[in-house]
Design an enzyme around this catalytic site. Sequence first.
Site, PDB file in Angstrom:
ATOM      1  N   LEU A 144       0.840  -1.134   0.049  1.00  0.00           N
ATOM      2  CA  LEU A 144       0.038   0.005  -0.114  1.00  0.00           C
ATOM      3  C   LEU A 144       0.871   1.268   0.069  1.00  0.00           C
ATOM      4  CD1 LEU A 144      -3.094  -0.718   2.526  1.00  0.00           C
ATOM      5  CD2 LEU A 144      -3.098  -0.485  -0.119  1.00  0.00           C
ATOM      6  N   GLY A 145       1.955   1.177  -0.873  1.00  0.00           N
ATOM      7  CA  GLY A 145       2.526   2.424  -1.053  1.00  0.00           C
ATOM      8  C   GLY A 145       2.049   3.329  -2.062  1.00  0.00           C
TER       9      GLY A 145
ATOM     10  N   ALA B 169      -1.719   2.594  -2.691  1.00  0.00           N
ATOM     11  CA  ALA B 169      -3.163   3.401  -2.559  1.00  0.00           C
ATOM     12  C   ALA B 169      -3.523   4.033  -3.669  1.00  0.00           C
ATOM     13  CB  ALA B 169      -2.419   4.464  -1.320  1.00  0.00           C
TER      14      ALA B 169
ATOM     15  N   LYS C 103      12.959  -1.520 -18.488  1.00  0.00           N
ATOM     16  CA  LYS C 103      11.825  -1.328 -19.143  1.00  0.00           C
ATOM     17  C   LYS C 103      11.914  -1.646 -20.536  1.00  0.00           C
ATOM     18  CE  LYS C 103      10.398   2.223 -16.025  1.00  0.00           C
ATOM     19  NZ  LYS C 103      10.895   3.942 -15.736  1.00  0.00           N
TER      20      LYS C 103
END
Lengths: 432, 432
Positions: free
Chosen positions: A12-13, A17, A207
């Site tokens: 929940l960083g 969040a 990425k």
Amino acid sequence: MSQPIRIGIAGLGTVGAGTVKLLREHAELLALRCGRPLQVVAASARDRKKDRGVDLAGIRLESDPLALATAPDIDVVVEVIGGSDGVARQVIETAIAGGKHVVTANKALLALHGSTIAAQAEAKGVILGFEAAVAGGIPIIKALREGLVGNRVKRLYGILNGTCNYILTTMRESGRDFADVLADAQKLGYAEADPSFDVDGIDAAHKLALLTAVAYGRPVDFAGVYVEGIRKVGALDIRFAEELDCRIKLLGLARETEHGIEQRVHPCLVPKTAPIASVDGVFNAVAVEGDFVGQTMFEGRGAGAGPTASAVVADLVAVARGHGLPAFVVPAARLASSPGSPIERHRGAYYLRLMVLDRPGVIADVTAALRDEQVSLESMLQHGRARGPDDTVPVVLTTHVTEEAAMRRALQRIAGLAMLREKPILIRIEDL
Amino acid sequence: MSQPIRIGIAGLGTVGAGTVKLLREHAELLALRCGRPLQVVAASARDRKKDRGVDLAGIRLESDPLALATAPDIDVVVEVIGGSDGVARQVIETAIAGGKHVVTANKALLALHGSTIAAQAEAKGVILGFEAAVAGGIPIIKALREGLVGNRVKRLYGILNGTCNYILTTMRESGRDFADVLADAQKLGYAEADPSFDVDGIDAAHKLALLTAVAYGRPVDFAGVYVEGIRKVGALDIRFAEELDCRIKLLGLARETEHGIEQRVHPCLVPKTAPIASVDGVFNAVAVEGDFVGQTMFEGRGAGAGPTASAVVADLVAVARGHGLPAFVVPAARLASSPGSPIERHRGAYYLRLMVLDRPGVIADVTAALRDEQVSLESMLQHGRARGPDDTVPVVLTTHVTEEAAMRRALQRIAGLAMLREKPILIRIEDL
């Protein structure tokens, strides 16, 4: 309306969040767009008491993220813990083993273990979504897997790290040097206390490895990415680039060559007129050149709670709609084993900046070294005479297209010249 | 490998032939990416003998496109005949009624009858794909339906017509006037012999109506699009725009306002620094502002055989993968009946160019008309005195944000001033 899809959010960083916030605010809209509700059943966090600025009512809080991976009332686990190994990997592999779909923003983990995890997901018939792992809110993974699926990708390249792009943009606008701008970026929260992951190009390389795998249908090959960061780029280089009608950008590039797929992350001189040259600040962009579609470019915010949550939710919606695909488009067993092309085989033009003692003969020595390697000069820039106490002047040379191996041999000889007062700066010029 | 998906292509013009070419060249690649072959079973063309530069071996040729819509050996019909009614509509509706999926590039038809046809497809449980109908190769329909699905769209806008963008770009680069550049564009094949569909904004309005329907989940409302073309834009306006650090682009825009959804197509002054200002020539671009993702932009070629075939094939791949969705994301019965906001309620800034007799008092009369409607001035540009034999000078005024209705009342009064020698030119300024 069908059964809800039941979601567990591991972490929940900022992103976790943000995802809860989006799913709450748009619950009705998403149910309408998916034909079924997206319901957050549980979440995990180390500190269960901390205020995260988001309403967690009705969400079961676990302190152990693994509890989400094994919970019988969860259909899909969102992994936003981060880290290339350890608990994040455990959560993902356990969830998949238990037949759960997985959505993750974890580029580091997938860059290193993506092929293994994709094969696991495929074997279990579950979806592995990672739109949020590349370029934040830009739906570039979906574009490659779906919108541009009819094309053979000739080349793709992108601004994949907002921190580097912010630093390079600010250097250009302010004329200040790298270290100075980095310090400010750290104060503003645009760069980490330990910035090496970003400024040394590693994050962009993670990425790029994922984009290459999706675009070319080959196993993720992070080790095959040639990586240089932006620490060496000086305020002087940015000014010389302007004089050459170019800008300096940290790009990740992948393309088909006769020697295989080339993957590179490094600072590049790009023509000011190229669309990607105008992508500034914390924005990301990915350009894809397809054999039928031609040039395309996708631009947006590459990080932050909102954009990343947007990407996570796009994957959750695909899960809710039952729109599954192999992670890298092609089934794991059919991924191409085509070789990677090493950087020494790269062909391109180069920008070379030398800080030399202002003495007769120095240019003759430098150009002789280039000539002996068949490297042909395109232009030379030198302004006035030495003004500083150290009696050095910058000389910039640009070359025509040549092979990297030849350029490196010439560079080695040039670096040994007595007149040279600093390590030469070599920046590749991209023909975009 | 599953059963092939069997395709019938209605129309072998540029797009139809391009689609056959793509499907042939990438047959193996596409089968790998879809898990099943995409097989062109039949095609229709008026002239079955004509050489289209593509191998038609093994493809059954019909002279009647309706034969494809009823053929038992076809799963999906690609409609690339064109036209907003008549045979194209018949083919699509017959195919759907017979349980076939439909992929079309026909924006005119969908702009007028899209809601009806979408409802038919939904009732039959078949897919209606129209990625190729908007912005050519840019996968913007998929981006709205999938990649950005987690967002409430605050605003979207785009360069949706390559002909207009080519003309405006060339006018800027050459300083020439509209009629002159249009004639050249016609010679080069960038504009039709009858250019009104493009230059009067109708084509862009068709595309905007489709984008709005997808983004806001409401029935296609082409009649609700306010449309102005680019004929009125003069070389003078392009120069004044430059002076205001702006460029003139024909944009299609949709946004949520307190009065409902606003849809507009007209020339706009956009700041040079806005990403869309640099999209030049025949390129298209669509910017989407979502409440979570923030600013995004998608750029690429908006027309031509290759880009359009790329979009058609993206839809065919979705069909082959069984990834169906309601055409406008939300089920037809649940589309929002939110009102459209009329142009009179538009709030924005304006550029006004007047050709006036060079006499004392003219500016006083113009500014009085604006003042009486509470329209507040932002800037005024006037250079020197009249030089021509007609004794007129251009005067440019820009306003602060005001309501269109007030601006129109002021304009009516200004247009009646005796000092005015030409119809005033009003161009909206967009805050991008």
